[in-house]
Design a protein around this motif. Structure first.
Motif, PDB file in Angstrom:
ATOM      1  N   PRO A 119       0.811  -1.234   0.000  1.00 53.89           N
ATOM      2  CA  PRO A 119       0.000   0.000   0.000  1.00 53.89           C
ATOM      3  C   PRO A 119       0.836   1.272   0.000  1.00 53.89           C
ATOM      4  CG  PRO A 119      -0.772  -1.539   1.681  1.00 53.89           C
ATOM      5  CD  PRO A 119       0.497  -2.090   1.115  1.00 53.89           C
ATOM      6  N   SER A 120       2.084   1.209   0.475  1.00 54.40           N
ATOM      7  CA  SER A 120       2.904   2.416   0.522  1.00 54.40           C
ATOM      8  C   SER A 120       3.299   2.900  -0.871  1.00 54.40           C
ATOM      9  CB  SER A 120       4.160   2.171   1.359  1.00 54.40           C
ATOM     10  OG  SER A 120       4.926   1.151   0.752  1.00 54.40           O
ATOM     11  N   HIS A 121       3.262   2.015  -1.870  1.00 56.05           N
ATOM     12  CA  HIS A 121       3.611   2.413  -3.225  1.00 56.05           C
ATOM     13  C   HIS A 121       2.431   2.967  -4.007  1.00 56.05           C
ATOM     14  CE1 HIS A 121       6.940  -0.401  -2.312  1.00 56.05           C
ATOM     15  NE2 HIS A 121       7.624   0.528  -2.953  1.00 56.05           N
ATOM     16  N   PHE A 122       1.245   2.873  -3.455  1.00 56.34           N
ATOM     17  CA  PHE A 122       0.037   3.288  -4.158  1.00 56.34           C
ATOM     18  C   PHE A 122      -0.541   4.518  -3.493  1.00 56.34           C
ATOM     19  CE2 PHE A 122      -4.620   3.006  -4.696  1.00 56.34           C
ATOM     20  CZ  PHE A 122      -4.663   3.149  -6.063  1.00 56.34           C
ATOM     21  N   GLU A 123      -0.671   5.580  -4.269  1.00 57.64           N
ATOM     22  CA  GLU A 123      -1.270   6.806  -3.747  1.00 57.64           C
ATOM     23  C   GLU A 123      -2.708   6.869  -4.231  1.00 57.64           C
ATOM     24  OE1 GLU A 123       0.976  10.286  -4.576  1.00 57.64           O
ATOM     25  OE2 GLU A 123       2.862   9.329  -4.056  1.00 57.64           O
ATOM     26  N   HIS A 124      -3.626   6.871  -3.282  1.00 59.26           N
ATOM     27  CA  HIS A 124      -5.050   6.885  -3.601  1.00 59.26           C
ATOM     28  C   HIS A 124      -5.446   8.293  -4.034  1.00 59.26           C
ATOM     29  CE1 HIS A 124      -8.721   4.609  -3.470  1.00 59.26           C
ATOM     30  NE2 HIS A 124      -9.340   5.630  -2.929  1.00 59.26           N
ATOM     31  N   GLY A 125      -6.125   8.423  -5.132  1.00 59.53           N
ATOM     32  CA  GLY A 125      -6.560   9.727  -5.610  1.00 59.53           C
ATOM     33  C   GLY A 125      -6.111   9.945  -7.035  1.00 59.53           C
ATOM     34  N   GLU A 126      -6.169  11.190  -7.457  1.00 64.60           N
ATOM     35  CA  GLU A 126      -5.811  11.481  -8.833  1.00 64.60           C
ATOM     36  C   GLU A 126      -4.967  12.738  -8.926  1.00 64.60           C
ATOM     37  OE1 GLU A 126      -9.035  13.313 -11.346  1.00 64.60           O
ATOM     38  OE2 GLU A 126     -10.216  12.410  -9.764  1.00 64.60           O
ATOM     39  N   LEU A 127      -4.377  12.913 -10.077  1.00 64.85           N
ATOM     40  CA  LEU A 127      -3.580  14.098 -10.342  1.00 64.85           C
ATOM     41  C   LEU A 127      -4.494  15.270 -10.668  1.00 64.85           C
ATOM     42  CD1 LEU A 127      -0.994  12.393 -12.702  1.00 64.85           C
ATOM     43  CD2 LEU A 127      -0.656  12.986 -10.315  1.00 64.85           C
ATOM     44  N   SER A 128      -3.923  16.448 -10.680  1.00 62.81           N
ATOM     45  CA  SER A 128      -4.731  17.604 -11.049  1.00 62.81           C
ATOM     46  C   SER A 128      -5.021  17.568 -12.551  1.00 62.81           C
ATOM     47  CB  SER A 128      -3.991  18.893 -10.696  1.00 62.81           C
ATOM     48  OG  SER A 128      -2.845  19.032 -11.511  1.00 62.81           O
ATOM     49  N   VAL A 129      -6.089  18.236 -12.946  1.00 58.94           N
ATOM     50  CA  VAL A 129      -6.483  18.242 -14.359  1.00 58.94           C
ATOM     51  C   VAL A 129      -5.409  18.910 -15.211  1.00 58.94           C
ATOM     52  CG1 VAL A 129      -8.230  19.072 -15.971  1.00 58.94           C
ATOM     53  CG2 VAL A 129      -8.922  18.191 -13.760  1.00 58.94           C
ATOM     54  N   ARG A 130      -4.741  19.893 -14.691  1.00 58.29           N
ATOM     55  CA  ARG A 130      -3.662  20.564 -15.423  1.00 58.29           C
ATOM     56  C   ARG A 130      -2.530  19.589 -15.738  1.00 58.29           C
ATOM     57  NH1 ARG A 130      -1.152  26.265 -15.003  1.00 58.29           N
ATOM     58  NH2 ARG A 130      -3.337  26.693 -14.727  1.00 58.29           N
ATOM     59  N   THR A 131      -2.139  18.773 -14.774  1.00 57.91           N
ATOM     60  CA  THR A 131      -1.073  17.791 -14.988  1.00 57.91           C
ATOM     61  C   THR A 131      -1.487  16.757 -16.023  1.00 57.91           C
ATOM     62  OG1 THR A 131      -0.432  18.089 -12.679  1.00 57.91           O
ATOM     63  CG2 THR A 131       0.444  16.165 -13.810  1.00 57.91           C
ATOM     64  N   ILE A 132      -2.725  16.291 -15.930  1.00 57.40           N
ATOM     65  CA  ILE A 132      -3.223  15.309 -16.898  1.00 57.40           C
ATOM     66  C   ILE A 132      -3.267  15.921 -18.298  1.00 57.40           C
ATOM     67  CG2 ILE A 132      -5.232  13.930 -17.572  1.00 57.40           C
ATOM     68  CD1 ILE A 132      -5.835  13.627 -14.578  1.00 57.40           C
ATOM     69  N   GLY A 133      -3.741  17.170 -18.398  1.00 56.81           N
ATOM     70  CA  GLY A 133      -3.812  17.843 -19.698  1.00 56.81           C
ATOM     71  C   GLY A 133      -2.448  18.034 -20.325  1.00 56.81           C
ATOM     72  N   HIS A 134      -1.467  18.439 -19.530  1.00 53.97           N
ATOM     73  CA  HIS A 134      -0.109  18.606 -20.058  1.00 53.97           C
ATOM     74  C   HIS A 134       0.480  17.271 -20.494  1.00 53.97           C
ATOM     75  CE1 HIS A 134       0.467  22.852 -19.493  1.00 53.97           C
ATOM     76  NE2 HIS A 134       0.085  22.778 -18.220  1.00 53.97           N
ATOM     77  N   ALA A 135       0.188  16.206 -19.739  1.00 57.32           N
ATOM     78  CA  ALA A 135       0.707  14.885 -20.122  1.00 57.32           C
ATOM     79  C   ALA A 135       0.046  14.383 -21.407  1.00 57.32           C
ATOM     80  CB  ALA A 135       0.478  13.884 -18.998  1.00 57.32           C
ATOM     81  N   LEU A 136      -1.257  14.628 -21.564  1.00 59.56           N
ATOM     82  CA  LEU A 136      -1.958  14.152 -22.750  1.00 59.56           C
ATOM     83  C   LEU A 136      -1.556  14.914 -24.009  1.00 59.56           C
ATOM     84  CD1 LEU A 136      -5.580  13.569 -21.438  1.00 59.56           C
ATOM     85  CD2 LEU A 136      -3.937  11.852 -22.126  1.00 59.56           C
ATOM     86  N   MET A 137      -1.363  16.183 -23.904  1.00 59.61           N
ATOM     87  CA  MET A 137      -1.131  17.007 -25.088  1.00 59.61           C
ATOM     88  C   MET A 137       0.323  17.407 -25.304  1.00 59.61           C
ATOM     89  SD  MET A 137      -3.819  17.141 -26.629  1.00 59.61           S
ATOM     90  CE  MET A 137      -5.172  16.141 -26.145  1.00 59.61           C
ATOM     91  N   SER A 138       1.237  16.829 -24.557  1.00 60.39           N
ATOM     92  CA  SER A 138       2.634  17.185 -24.767  1.00 60.39           C
ATOM     93  C   SER A 138       3.236  16.299 -25.850  1.00 60.39           C
ATOM     94  CB  SER A 138       3.433  17.049 -23.461  1.00 60.39           C
ATOM     95  OG  SER A 138       3.710  15.706 -23.191  1.00 60.39           O
ATOM     96  N   GLY A 139       4.204  16.829 -26.532  1.00 61.08           N
ATOM     97  CA  GLY A 139       4.892  16.077 -27.571  1.00 61.08           C
ATOM     98  C   GLY A 139       6.191  15.482 -27.076  1.00 61.08           C
ATOM     99  N   ASP A 140       6.383  15.455 -25.761  1.00 57.20           N
ATOM    100  CA  ASP A 140       7.613  14.931 -25.179  1.00 57.20           C
ATOM    101  C   ASP A 140       7.670  13.411 -25.279  1.00 57.20           C
ATOM    102  OD1 ASP A 140       8.185  17.534 -24.494  1.00 57.20           O
ATOM    103  OD2 ASP A 140       7.432  17.334 -22.432  1.00 57.20           O
ATOM    104  N   LYS A 141       8.665  12.850 -24.628  1.00 59.18           N
ATOM    105  CA  LYS A 141       8.884  11.408 -24.673  1.00 59.18           C
ATOM    106  C   LYS A 141       7.675  10.638 -24.150  1.00 59.18           C
ATOM    107  CE  LYS A 141      12.105   7.887 -23.048  1.00 59.18           C
ATOM    108  NZ  LYS A 141      13.292   7.627 -22.250  1.00 59.18           N
ATOM    109  N   TYR A 142       7.067  11.107 -23.078  1.00 56.45           N
ATOM    110  CA  TYR A 142       5.931  10.406 -22.488  1.00 56.45           C
ATOM    111  C   TYR A 142       4.608  11.095 -22.789  1.00 56.45           C
ATOM    112  CZ  TYR A 142       9.569   7.954 -19.994  1.00 56.45           C
ATOM    113  OH  TYR A 142      10.674   7.210 -19.698  1.00 56.45           O
ATOM    114  N   GLY A 143       4.561  11.920 -23.821  1.00 55.45           N
ATOM    115  CA  GLY A 143       3.332  12.601 -24.209  1.00 55.45           C
ATOM    116  C   GLY A 143       2.450  11.706 -25.065  1.00 55.45           C
TER     117      GLY A 143
END
Length: 169
Positions: A119-143
Motif C-alpha cells: 500500500p505504501s507504493h500506491f497513492e489513492h486519488g488522482e492528479l490535477s487536471v492541469r497535470t493530466i492535460g499537459h501529459a496528454l497534449m505534450s509532444g515529449d517522450k511520455y506525451g
C-alpha cells in the motif's frame, strides 16, 4: 483480512466485468457482443470511480462507453445483414484460442502472485487536471499527442470504410 464495502463493490464489479467479457466473446450475435462490451466498459468506469479517479472514470464513460461503442454499433448496423451470426469455429482455431487464453491467464497469475502490492507504493486519488492535460497534449517522450492523432485517423478510416462497404450494396 477485513471485508469492507470497498472490497465488496470491487468484487461485484470484477464479477460483472468478467461475466460480461465472457458473454461478449462467446455470443453468436455480433450486436449482443457490442452490448456486452458496453457493459464491460461501464464496469471498468465503476472501478475507476471506486479508486477515486473521477477524471478517468468520466473519460471511460464519455469516450469508450459512449463514443466508441456507438461507433461499433453504427459500423455493425451498416455492414451486417439481418440476422448475421458468427461462423462456427473449427477445432483447431478453438484449441489455439484456448491455449492462448490459458497462457495469458497463467502469465497474469504469475505476475500477480510474484509481485508484492504494498500500500505504501500506491497513492489513492488522482492528479490535477492541469497535470493530466499537459501529459496528454505534450509532444515529449511520455506525451500522448501522437497516439491520440493516430487513433483519430484510424477511427476516421473505419468510418469511411464502413460507409464505402455499405454504399456498395
Amino acid at each position: 483480512m477485513d471485508i469492507t464495502l470497498d472490497l465488496i463493490v470491487f468484487i461485484v464489479l470484477a464479477l460483472f466485468i468478467t461475466v460480461s467479457a465472457i458473454l461478449a466473446v462467446t455470443t453468436k450475435r455480433i450486436l449482443r457482443a457490442a452490448t456486452y462490451l458496453l457493459f464491460v466498459l461501464f464496469g471498468t468506469a465503476g472501478i475507476y470511480f471506486q479508486l477515486n479517479y473521477s477524471f478517468l472514470g468520466a473519460v471511460q464513460l464519455l469516450v469508450y462507453a459512449g463514443g466508441i461503442t456507438v461507433l461499433y454499433v453504427f459500423s455493425i448496423l451498416l455492414t451486417s445483414s439481418e440476422g448475421d451470426q458468427a461462423e462456427k469455429l473449427n477445432k483447431g482455431k478453438f484449441a489455439a484460442g484456448l491455449i492462448a487464453t490459458l497462457t495469458a491467464l497463467g502469465l497474469c497469475l504469475f505476475i500477480t502472485l510474484r509481485h508484492d502490492f504494498l500500500p505504501s507504493h500506491f497513492e489513492h486519488g488522482e492528479l490535477s487536471v492541469r497535470t493530466i492535460g499537459h501529459a496528454l497534449m505534450s509532444g515529449d517522450k511520455y506525451g500522448f499527442v501522437l497516439p491520440f492523432e493516430v487513433i483519430s485517423i484510424l477511427l476516421l478510416a473505419c468510418i469511411v470504410g464502413g460507409i464505402l462497404i455499405a454504399r456498395k450494396r
